[in-house]
Design a protein around this motif. Structure first.
Motif, PDB file in Angstrom:
ATOM      1  N   THR A  24       0.826  -1.206   0.000  1.00  0.00           N
ATOM      2  CA  THR A  24       0.000   0.000   0.000  1.00  0.00           C
ATOM      3  C   THR A  24       0.857   1.252   0.000  1.00  0.00           C
ATOM      4  OG1 THR A  24      -1.756  -1.183   1.189  1.00  0.00           O
ATOM      5  CG2 THR A  24      -1.830   1.218   1.215  1.00  0.00           C
ATOM      6  N   ILE A  25       1.897   1.257   0.826  1.00  0.00           N
ATOM      7  CA  ILE A  25       2.789   2.414   0.879  1.00  0.00           C
ATOM      8  C   ILE A  25       3.450   2.633  -0.477  1.00  0.00           C
ATOM      9  CG2 ILE A  25       4.927   3.290   1.865  1.00  0.00           C
ATOM     10  CD1 ILE A  25       2.575   3.606   3.711  1.00  0.00           C
ATOM     11  N   LEU A  26       3.921   1.557  -1.086  1.00  0.00           N
ATOM     12  CA  LEU A  26       4.580   1.678  -2.387  1.00  0.00           C
ATOM     13  C   LEU A  26       3.604   2.180  -3.444  1.00  0.00           C
ATOM     14  CD1 LEU A  26       7.012   1.182  -4.234  1.00  0.00           C
ATOM     15  CD2 LEU A  26       6.258  -1.187  -4.487  1.00  0.00           C
ATOM     16  N   THR A  27       2.407   1.581  -3.492  1.00  0.00           N
ATOM     17  CA  THR A  27       1.419   1.991  -4.494  1.00  0.00           C
ATOM     18  C   THR A  27       0.981   3.433  -4.268  1.00  0.00           C
ATOM     19  OG1 THR A  27       0.629  -0.298  -4.599  1.00  0.00           O
ATOM     20  CG2 THR A  27      -0.793   1.413  -5.527  1.00  0.00           C
ATOM     21  N   ALA A  28       0.740   3.787  -3.006  1.00  0.00           N
ATOM     22  CA  ALA A  28       0.326   5.154  -2.688  1.00  0.00           C
ATOM     23  C   ALA A  28       1.404   6.160  -3.093  1.00  0.00           C
ATOM     24  CB  ALA A  28       0.020   5.282  -1.200  1.00  0.00           C
ATOM     25  N   SER A  29       2.652   5.796  -2.872  1.00  0.00           N
ATOM     26  CA  SER A  29       3.744   6.693  -3.252  1.00  0.00           C
ATOM     27  C   SER A  29       3.787   6.899  -4.755  1.00  0.00           C
ATOM     28  CB  SER A  29       5.084   6.130  -2.760  1.00  0.00           C
ATOM     29  OG  SER A  29       5.085   5.975  -1.354  1.00  0.00           O
ATOM     30  N   VAL A  30       3.650   5.801  -5.501  1.00  0.00           N
ATOM     31  CA  VAL A  30       3.667   5.898  -6.963  1.00  0.00           C
ATOM     32  C   VAL A  30       2.491   6.725  -7.470  1.00  0.00           C
ATOM     33  CG1 VAL A  30       3.480   4.575  -9.099  1.00  0.00           C
ATOM     34  CG2 VAL A  30       4.933   3.749  -7.250  1.00  0.00           C
ATOM     35  N   LEU A  31       1.293   6.453  -6.941  1.00  0.00           N
ATOM     36  CA  LEU A  31       0.105   7.186  -7.379  1.00  0.00           C
ATOM     37  C   LEU A  31       0.191   8.658  -6.992  1.00  0.00           C
ATOM     38  CD1 LEU A  31      -2.711   4.592  -6.583  1.00  0.00           C
ATOM     39  CD2 LEU A  31      -1.747   5.175  -8.817  1.00  0.00           C
ATOM     40  N   ALA A  32       0.748   8.938  -5.811  1.00  0.00           N
ATOM     41  CA  ALA A  32       0.914  10.331  -5.398  1.00  0.00           C
ATOM     42  C   ALA A  32       1.857  11.063  -6.345  1.00  0.00           C
ATOM     43  CB  ALA A  32       1.444  10.389  -3.968  1.00  0.00           C
ATOM     44  N   ILE A  33       2.923  10.385  -6.742  1.00  0.00           N
ATOM     45  CA  ILE A  33       3.861  10.987  -7.695  1.00  0.00           C
ATOM     46  C   ILE A  33       3.169  11.255  -9.023  1.00  0.00           C
ATOM     47  CG2 ILE A  33       5.954  10.557  -9.040  1.00  0.00           C
ATOM     48  CD1 ILE A  33       7.042   9.014  -6.627  1.00  0.00           C
ATOM     49  N   ALA A 166      -7.541   3.214  -7.706  1.00  0.00           N
ATOM     50  CA  ALA A 166      -6.352   2.386  -7.953  1.00  0.00           C
ATOM     51  C   ALA A 166      -5.714   1.951  -6.641  1.00  0.00           C
ATOM     52  CB  ALA A 166      -5.348   3.154  -8.805  1.00  0.00           C
ATOM     53  N   LEU A 167      -5.707   2.858  -5.663  1.00  0.00           N
ATOM     54  CA  LEU A 167      -5.141   2.513  -4.359  1.00  0.00           C
ATOM     55  C   LEU A 167      -5.974   1.435  -3.672  1.00  0.00           C
ATOM     56  CD1 LEU A 167      -2.942   3.117  -2.283  1.00  0.00           C
ATOM     57  CD2 LEU A 167      -4.428   4.889  -1.329  1.00  0.00           C
ATOM     58  N   GLY A 168      -7.307   1.551  -3.793  1.00  0.00           N
ATOM     59  CA  GLY A 168      -8.167   0.529  -3.201  1.00  0.00           C
ATOM     60  C   GLY A 168      -7.970  -0.830  -3.852  1.00  0.00           C
ATOM     61  N   ILE A 169      -7.877  -0.833  -5.208  1.00  0.00           N
ATOM     62  CA  ILE A 169      -7.633  -2.088  -5.916  1.00  0.00           C
ATOM     63  C   ILE A 169      -6.279  -2.665  -5.516  1.00  0.00           C
ATOM     64  CG2 ILE A 169      -7.228  -3.090  -8.196  1.00  0.00           C
ATOM     65  CD1 ILE A 169      -9.248  -1.076  -9.304  1.00  0.00           C
ATOM     66  N   ALA A 170      -5.265  -1.780  -5.407  1.00  0.00           N
ATOM     67  CA  ALA A 170      -3.937  -2.253  -5.002  1.00  0.00           C
ATOM     68  C   ALA A 170      -3.970  -2.846  -3.601  1.00  0.00           C
ATOM     69  CB  ALA A 170      -2.935  -1.098  -5.059  1.00  0.00           C
ATOM     70  N   LEU A 171      -4.798  -2.244  -2.724  1.00  0.00           N
ATOM     71  CA  LEU A 171      -4.913  -2.764  -1.365  1.00  0.00           C
ATOM     72  C   LEU A 171      -5.516  -4.164  -1.367  1.00  0.00           C
ATOM     73  CD1 LEU A 171      -4.635  -2.202   1.673  1.00  0.00           C
ATOM     74  CD2 LEU A 171      -6.929  -1.210   1.615  1.00  0.00           C
ATOM     75  N   VAL A 172      -6.583  -4.337  -2.172  1.00  0.00           N
ATOM     76  CA  VAL A 172      -7.219  -5.659  -2.266  1.00  0.00           C
ATOM     77  C   VAL A 172      -6.250  -6.675  -2.866  1.00  0.00           C
ATOM     78  CG1 VAL A 172      -9.067  -6.976  -3.356  1.00  0.00           C
ATOM     79  CG2 VAL A 172      -9.532  -4.703  -2.417  1.00  0.00           C
ATOM     80  N   LEU A 173      -5.560  -6.272  -3.939  1.00  0.00           N
ATOM     81  CA  LEU A 173      -4.605  -7.182  -4.577  1.00  0.00           C
ATOM     82  C   LEU A 173      -3.455  -7.531  -3.636  1.00  0.00           C
ATOM     83  CD1 LEU A 173      -4.375  -5.732  -8.206  1.00  0.00           C
ATOM     84  CD2 LEU A 173      -5.538  -7.811  -7.448  1.00  0.00           C
ATOM     85  N   SER A 174      -3.020  -6.556  -2.824  1.00  0.00           N
ATOM     86  CA  SER A 174      -1.933  -6.841  -1.883  1.00  0.00           C
ATOM     87  C   SER A 174      -2.365  -7.856  -0.832  1.00  0.00           C
ATOM     88  CB  SER A 174      -1.452  -5.551  -1.211  1.00  0.00           C
ATOM     89  OG  SER A 174      -2.451  -5.012  -0.356  1.00  0.00           O
ATOM     90  N   VAL A 175      -3.636  -7.763  -0.405  1.00  0.00           N
ATOM     91  CA  VAL A 175      -4.150  -8.749   0.559  1.00  0.00           C
ATOM     92  C   VAL A 175      -4.191 -10.134  -0.082  1.00  0.00           C
ATOM     93  CG1 VAL A 175      -6.154  -9.446   1.906  1.00  0.00           C
ATOM     94  CG2 VAL A 175      -5.466  -7.049   1.855  1.00  0.00           C
ATOM     95  N   ILE A 176      -4.700 -10.200  -1.331  1.00  0.00           N
ATOM     96  CA  ILE A 176      -4.774 -11.494  -2.026  1.00  0.00           C
ATOM     97  C   ILE A 176      -3.375 -12.051  -2.265  1.00  0.00           C
ATOM     98  CG2 ILE A 176      -5.472 -12.635  -4.163  1.00  0.00           C
ATOM     99  CD1 ILE A 176      -7.777 -10.615  -4.347  1.00  0.00           C
ATOM    100  N   THR A 177      -2.465 -11.169  -2.735  1.00  0.00           N
ATOM    101  CA  THR A 177      -1.090 -11.610  -2.987  1.00  0.00           C
ATOM    102  C   THR A 177      -0.421 -12.083  -1.706  1.00  0.00           C
ATOM    103  OG1 THR A 177      -0.916 -10.033  -4.811  1.00  0.00           O
ATOM    104  CG2 THR A 177       1.140 -10.921  -3.929  1.00  0.00           C
ATOM    105  N   GLY A 178      -0.607 -11.306  -0.631  1.00  0.00           N
ATOM    106  CA  GLY A 178      -0.021 -11.699   0.648  1.00  0.00           C
ATOM    107  C   GLY A 178      -0.571 -13.026   1.135  1.00  0.00           C
ATOM    108  N   TRP A 179      -1.881 -13.227   0.942  1.00  0.00           N
ATOM    109  CA  TRP A 179      -2.490 -14.488   1.375  1.00  0.00           C
ATOM    110  C   TRP A 179      -1.945 -15.658   0.562  1.00  0.00           C
ATOM    111  CZ3 TRP A 179      -5.808 -17.983  -1.125  1.00  0.00           C
ATOM    112  CH2 TRP A 179      -6.356 -18.955  -0.293  1.00  0.00           C
ATOM    113  N   LEU A 180      -1.864 -15.473  -0.775  1.00  0.00           N
ATOM    114  CA  LEU A 180      -1.322 -16.543  -1.614  1.00  0.00           C
ATOM    115  C   LEU A 180       0.139 -16.831  -1.277  1.00  0.00           C
ATOM    116  CD1 LEU A 180      -2.846 -15.576  -5.092  1.00  0.00           C
ATOM    117  CD2 LEU A 180      -3.526 -17.475  -3.604  1.00  0.00           C
ATOM    118  N   PHE A 181       0.908 -15.761  -1.026  1.00  0.00           N
ATOM    119  CA  PHE A 181       2.319 -15.939  -0.691  1.00  0.00           C
ATOM    120  C   PHE A 181       2.475 -16.700   0.623  1.00  0.00           C
ATOM    121  CE2 PHE A 181       6.047 -14.242   1.602  1.00  0.00           C
ATOM    122  CZ  PHE A 181       7.044 -14.735   0.776  1.00  0.00           C
TER     123      PHE A 181
END
Length: 456
Positions: A24-33, A166-181
């Motif tokens: 989330t921090i990484l995605t938020a930083s990129v989107l903020a930029i 985009a940040l919300g989608i990234a948050l959901v994807l990060s949860v799914i990715t983290g769970w799969l990992f």
């Protein structure tokens, strides 16, 4: 509350939360930029266009005067709505001369730079956000050129909503990715933990599961399996050794007790007493020899003495040992011959000499008269090999793998001369040097080989 605390203390939960937070921090930083860069680019483009128009209109004023400037602005007004362009020209007193704004903004001096404010349009009498710049002309007139910022503000809102989505989608994807990992990681760890529990329960035949992917988990599992193989081998050797010690030491100690008791018999002659003392001493020597060899095997298997490793020329070491055993071999009618060569290795010189001595003694024990015992030096499969071959009867195939076990001998009964520990010590010394012991029938004869790690 307790369930929540346990859930937060769970490694899987912490790993998912950490993955989600970092993603989330990484995605938020990129989107903020992206957001800031897009806004700055649009603002810079707007300012550039407005500045260019101000400069062009000022040039028009210099060339054609006030009338020419008014004419130039009137030419721009029909297309101004499409470009969100805003113009206002007033005289020195602030009276409007031409433009699509109703009046000069209050408290804004001409030439005060870039400003953001709200002004009322002349065409629809609506109050609109304006980004503009102004200048004072040489005749005292004031000229303002700007852009209607409503469209840009609408774009800002759309861009902000897009970034938030985009940040919300990234948050959901990060949860799914983290769970799969974590599912992948902890499923492998669970398999390893389950196998480890079975091993702790006493089932030493269990091994860590391998999936054939060659990844880090397979590499760790392979290393653990090698370790378990070695542990199982050592425990098996320990059981064999313990049983054999109980057998091998019980007999000499029992005989020693009988010899000592016999010394106290009053009718014993001095000669009989001397014979009993000599026999008792022989039994003691045998026990001490067995215990000494067991100590050497244990030290070698534990790797004690590696700090004494040095660079060794195997040809020289073999030559020294052969020189020592040549007279004994000659007395038995056996010839010792040396073949091959190999680079120097790092090793424990006394233990390697002991290992070669044990192999030679074993070979001479079974070598027929008028035959040769061959000591070969060479390299194969990344190891330096030291082999001893006799021309004797060989070993039954089913006994080959048992030769390196403690107290294993081909003699029907172990004697003082052979307690079955010589080749076990050789195997332990080989393992200490990063290799292994091997034996094979050569028809005729038996070849025993020490594999040693090469110098690095």
């Amino acid at each position: 509350m307790d369930n929540l605390r346990l859930s937060l203390n769970n490694s899987r939960t912490r790993l998912v939360a950490t993955s989600m937070f970092l993603s989330t921090i990484l995605t938020a930083s990129v989107l903020a930029i992206v957001y800031v860069t897009a806004n700055r680019s649009i603002e810079a483009e707007t300012r550039s266009v407005v500045s260019a128009e101000l400069t062009g209109l000022a040039d028009e004023y210099e060339r054609r005067g006030l009338i020419g400037l008014i004419t130039a602005i009137e030419r721009r007004l029909p297309s101004a709505a499409e470009r969100d362009a805003l113009y206002l020209l007033t005289d020195r007193l602030g009276v409007k001369l031409v433009g699509n704004l109703k009046s000069w903004p209050v408290n804004i001096a001409a030439g005060s730079g870039w400003v953001d404010l709200e002004l009322r349009r002349a065409d629809n009498d609506q109050l609109v956000p304006v980004s503009a710049a102004s200048i004072r002309l040489p005749g005292g007139e004031r000229l303002l050129v700007g852009r209607d910022a409503a469209s840009r503000q609408q774009f800002d809102r759309v861009l902000f909503r897009s970034v938030a989505l985009a940040l919300g989608i990234a948050l959901v994807l990060s949860v799914i990715t983290g769970w799969l990992f974590t599912r992948l990681v902890f499923s492998r760890l669970s398999d390893i933990a389950s196998t480890a529990e079975n091993i702790v329960s006493g089932d030493l035949s269990k091994r860590m599961p391998l999936r054939g992917t060659g990844d880090e988990f397979d590499q760790v599992s392979g290393t653990l399996n090698n370790m378990l193989d070695r542990i199982e081998e050592l425990i098996s050797n320990l059981r064999t050794t313990s049983n054999s010690i109980a057998h091998d030491l019980r007999s000499p100690l029992s005989r020693l007790r009988q010899r000592v008791e016999a010394l106290s018999e009053p009718d014993k002659s001095d000669l009989d007493r001397e014979i009993d003392i000599a026999r008792a001493t022989g039994e003691i020597d045998h026990v001490l020899r067995v215990l000494g060899q067991l100590t050497e095997i244990s030290r070698a298997e534990a790797g004690l003495g590696r700090e004494q490793f040095e660079t060794i020329d195997l040809q020289q070491l073999v030559g020294d040992v052969v020189e020592l055993y040549d007279p004994v071999a000659a007395d038995q009618g056996v010839q010792l011959e040396v073949k091959g060569s190999a680079p120097a290795i790092q090793g424990h010189r006394p233990l390697l000499s002991q290992a070669l001595s044990n192999l030679l003694e074993n070979a001479m024990r079974y070598a027929p008269e008028h035959t040769a015992i061959t000591i070969s030096i060479g390299t194969r499969d990344g190891f330096t090999q030291l082999s001893v071959r006799d021309r004797g009867p060989g070993v039954p195939p089913k006994e080959l793998d048992r030769l390196q076990l403690p107290f294993v001998t081909l003699d029907p009964a172990r004697t003082e001369r052979n307690a079955g520990l010589g080749l076990a010590l050789v195997a332990a010394i080989s393992h200490m040097h990063g290799g292994k012991f091997a034996a094979r029938n050569c028809d005729p004869g038996l070849e025993t080989t020490i594999n040693l790690a090469q110098l690095r």
